[in-house]
Structure formats: structure tokens, C-alpha cells
Motif scaffolding. Structure first.
Motif, PDB file in Angstrom:
ATOM      1  N   ALA A  72      13.346  21.029  -1.605  1.00  0.00           N
ATOM      2  CA  ALA A  72      12.756  22.207  -2.239  1.00  0.00           C
ATOM      3  C   ALA A  72      13.419  23.482  -1.722  1.00  0.00           C
ATOM      4  CB  ALA A  72      11.265  22.246  -1.954  1.00  0.00           C
ATOM      5  N   ARG A  73      13.831  23.420  -0.478  1.00  0.00           N
ATOM      6  CA  ARG A  73      14.480  24.572   0.148  1.00  0.00           C
ATOM      7  C   ARG A  73      15.659  25.031  -0.678  1.00  0.00           C
ATOM      8  NH1 ARG A  73      14.202  28.335   4.215  1.00  0.00           N
ATOM      9  NH2 ARG A  73      13.120  27.395   5.881  1.00  0.00           N
ATOM     10  N   ALA A  74      16.451  24.047  -1.069  1.00  0.00           N
ATOM     11  CA  ALA A  74      17.659  24.352  -1.837  1.00  0.00           C
ATOM     12  C   ALA A  74      17.300  25.168  -3.078  1.00  0.00           C
ATOM     13  CB  ALA A  74      18.356  23.056  -2.229  1.00  0.00           C
ATOM     14  N   VAL A  75      16.268  24.737  -3.759  1.00  0.00           N
ATOM     15  CA  VAL A  75      15.842  25.461  -4.960  1.00  0.00           C
ATOM     16  C   VAL A  75      15.387  26.856  -4.573  1.00  0.00           C
ATOM     17  CG1 VAL A  75      14.224  25.507  -6.888  1.00  0.00           C
ATOM     18  CG2 VAL A  75      15.185  23.345  -6.113  1.00  0.00           C
ATOM     19  N   GLY A  76      14.724  26.937  -3.460  1.00  0.00           N
ATOM     20  CA  GLY A  76      14.265  28.231  -2.982  1.00  0.00           C
ATOM     21  C   GLY A  76      15.446  29.154  -2.778  1.00  0.00           C
TER      22      GLY A  76
END
Length: 113
Positions: A34-38
Motif C-alpha cells: 500500500a505504501r507504494a501506492v501512497g
DNA sequence: CATCTGACGACCG
DNA sequence: GCGGTCGCCAGAT
């Protein structure tokens, strides 16, 4: 990989629906999770019609800081996505990237309230 | 080239 | 229920 992929997917989110960071990340198989999307959204370029406001936290809550959160909230509500207690009901408005459910505008799957 | 900087989410105490 | 930790990527300076 560039964030293009993320943006593409975000662009696919239908109006009146929302997707979560984690969901998008899994759909794209981003190693960063999810971090990546963030990160991608943080660097989200404007002026490309990217519906960034349709991306919410895992819980359906808005993650970004003010004053953007207020704007996001406004945009969502203008699309017919109400925020309940600061959160979007993923049960009702969550969108599956790979599995768009039939329009359940008022049909309850099994959930009764 | 080195560093800093962000829109996450799951887990643990 | 709340707060801290950890894993993670790409672009800008």
C-alpha cells in the motif's frame, strides 16, 4: 516501475466508487504494498483528470492532510459518495479493480442494517 | 552521487 | 482502542 501504472488504475475507478491503497497495490502486485501506492499518489501529477479523490485508506478513511482532505471529501460527496463519520462505506462504495460488481445502488448483498 | 521526503497498512503491546 | 515499529519506491534537490 513508474507510477504510471498506478495512475492508470486510479483512472479506471468508476465515478461514485472508491478504492483503497492496499487494494490498488495488490491489484498491481506492487512489492512496496500500500505504501507504494501512497508514494505514487503523493507524486500524483495534476491536470490529467486523475480521480485521486477516489482513493481512500484501508478503512475507508481519508488519509491526506488538510486542506486536501476537505476537498477530497467534497469531491466524493459530489459524486454521491457520502462520508460517514469521516469514512466511506467500502461495503457500499468500494470498487474491485479486477472485479467490478454489478451496480448495487440499493441492493444489499447479505448485509442488512 | 547522497539525502530527504511523502496520500499505507499490518502487527504488537 | 491507541500508539509505536517496520517494510517500501521514485522523484526532487
Amino acid at each position: 516501475m513508474s507510477w504510471e501504472r498506478v495512475y492508470q488504475l486510479v483512472t479506471r475507478i468508476p465515478r461514485g466508487r472508491v478504492a483503497t491503497y492496499g487494494q490498488l497495490a495488490r491489484a498491481l502486485r506492487l512489492s512496496g504494498g500500500a505504501r507504494a501506492v501512497g508514494y505514487a499518489m503523493a507524486a500524483c501529477p495534476g491536470g490529467r483528470g486523475i480521480p485521486w479523490h477516489r482513493v481512500v485508506g484501508a478503512n475507508g478513511c481519508l488519509l491526506i492532510a488538510e486542506p486536501h482532505a476537505a476537498l477530497q471529501r467534497r469531491l466524493l460527496e459530489s459524486e454521491g459518495v457520502p462520508l460517514e463519520a469521516g469514512k466511506v462505506s467500502l461495503e457500499r462504495f468500494g470498487w474491485s479493480p479486477a472485479r467490478p460488481p454489478a451496480a448495487r445502488t440499493r441492493r444489499r448483498p447479505a448485509k442488512r442494517r
